[in-house]
Design an enzyme around this catalytic site. Structure first.
Site, PDB file in Angstrom:
ATOM      1  N   PRO A 171       0.828  -1.202   0.000  1.00 26.76           N
ATOM      2  CA  PRO A 171       0.000   0.000   0.000  1.00 26.76           C
ATOM      3  C   PRO A 171       0.868   1.260   0.000  1.00 26.76           C
ATOM      4  CG  PRO A 171      -0.747  -1.574   1.656  1.00 26.76           C
ATOM      5  CD  PRO A 171       0.573  -2.066   1.154  1.00 26.76           C
ATOM      6  N   GLU A 172       0.554   2.196  -0.889  1.00 26.93           N
ATOM      7  CA  GLU A 172       1.256   3.467  -0.928  1.00 26.93           C
ATOM      8  C   GLU A 172       0.374   4.516  -0.277  1.00 26.93           C
ATOM      9  OE1 GLU A 172       3.000   4.142  -4.847  1.00 26.93           O
ATOM     10  OE2 GLU A 172       3.073   1.990  -5.203  1.00 26.93           O
TER      11      GLU A 172
END
Length: 272
Positions: A2-3
């Site tokens: 996840p960014e």
């Protein structure tokens, strides 16, 4: 992994689910995930109320009166809210019990972490992590960004990934912003022209804010804490598009390794 856009959407959904709830009990199937010690976390947080959830870069921050719980999802971390009588699964590792449900932290790879700090230690924690500014127009200073680029002999893609220039960029969005700015991922940062630096700066803000609005990119397993997938993957221009035509010039998108990371770009739009 996840960014920033995905973590921000997890933050929003978690806020809706658990902000204002009192923790009755902490338990763990894999206590080593709590880097500051599970017993300390249990003693500190049981009986405390979650006052809110904030974010710094890719880190979630559960806020209490005198303490914070800093959570990093790493590659596969997820939160979900379950009923009190739910049956834990193989990859469920940390459990936060409330009077009417249980917040579950699930992590297939067990890479995620928790850390408990006093509230006043939070700023120093992120200073030590060398996390850059948030990617918004009000916090991401173009002049400072340009100056740092001009002083670096690093290749631009790995430099964007190290988090010191700006917070939250990972492999997906680094490829996307470089495509939008027409910059080859192996360009040396100090070789960029001033117009290229400005375009890169503006592209980072534009793409990450768009991704937040679209709920992030659900390419593999990402969902927010409400179980909802994002739609930003439908807007991606190069990431995962190997062999497809560039939407700008129709040249085939290629994939190479840059600093060990799979990297997608258009060899015509983003030439060295």
């Amino acid at each position: 992994m996840p960014e920033l856009p995905e973590v921000e959407n997890v933050r929003k959904s978690l806020t809706d689910l658990v902000a204002g709830r009192k923790i009755l009990e902490l338990s763990a199937a894999y206590p080593r995930m709590v880097l500051t010690g599970f017993d300390q976390a249990k003693a500190t947080l049981e009986g405390q109320t979650i006052r809110g959830i904030s974010r710094r870069g890719k880190y979630l921050i559960f806020e209490f009166d005198a303490f914070v719980l800093i959570s990093h999802l790493r590659m596969e971390g997820k939160y979900r809210l379950e009923a009190l009588d739910f049956v834990a699964g193989k990859h469920d590792h940390l459990f936060v019990k409330f009077s009417d449900g249980v917040l579950v932290y699930q992590d297939v790879r067990k890479f995620g972490t928790w850390e408990i700090l006093r509230r006043e230690e939070t700023a120093k924690y992120f200073e030590n992590k060398k996390i850059g500014p948030e990617p918004t127009a009000s916090t991401f200073d173009e002049a400072i960004f340009s100056e740092k680029l001009g002083q670096s002999k690093k290749k631009i893609k790995p430099y964007l990934l190290d988090q010191s220039l700006v917070a939250g960029l990972g492999n997906i969005y680094a490829d996307e912003v470089l495509w939008q700015a027409k910059i080859h991922p192996e360009r040396i940062a100090s070789d960029l022209t001033e117009p290229s630096k400005k375009l890169l700066h503006d592209s980072i803000i534009e793409i990450l804010q768009k991704a937040i609005k679209l709920g992030g990119s659900s390419i593999r397993t990402y969902q927010n804490a409400l179980g909802k997938s994002g739609t930003m993957q439908e807007e991606l221009k190069v990431y995962g598009k190997t062999g497809q035509n560039c939407s700008r010039c129709a040249t085939k998108i290629v994939k190479i390794k840059v600093a060990g990371r799979g990297t997608h770009f258009c060899p015509n739009c983003q030439h060295l």
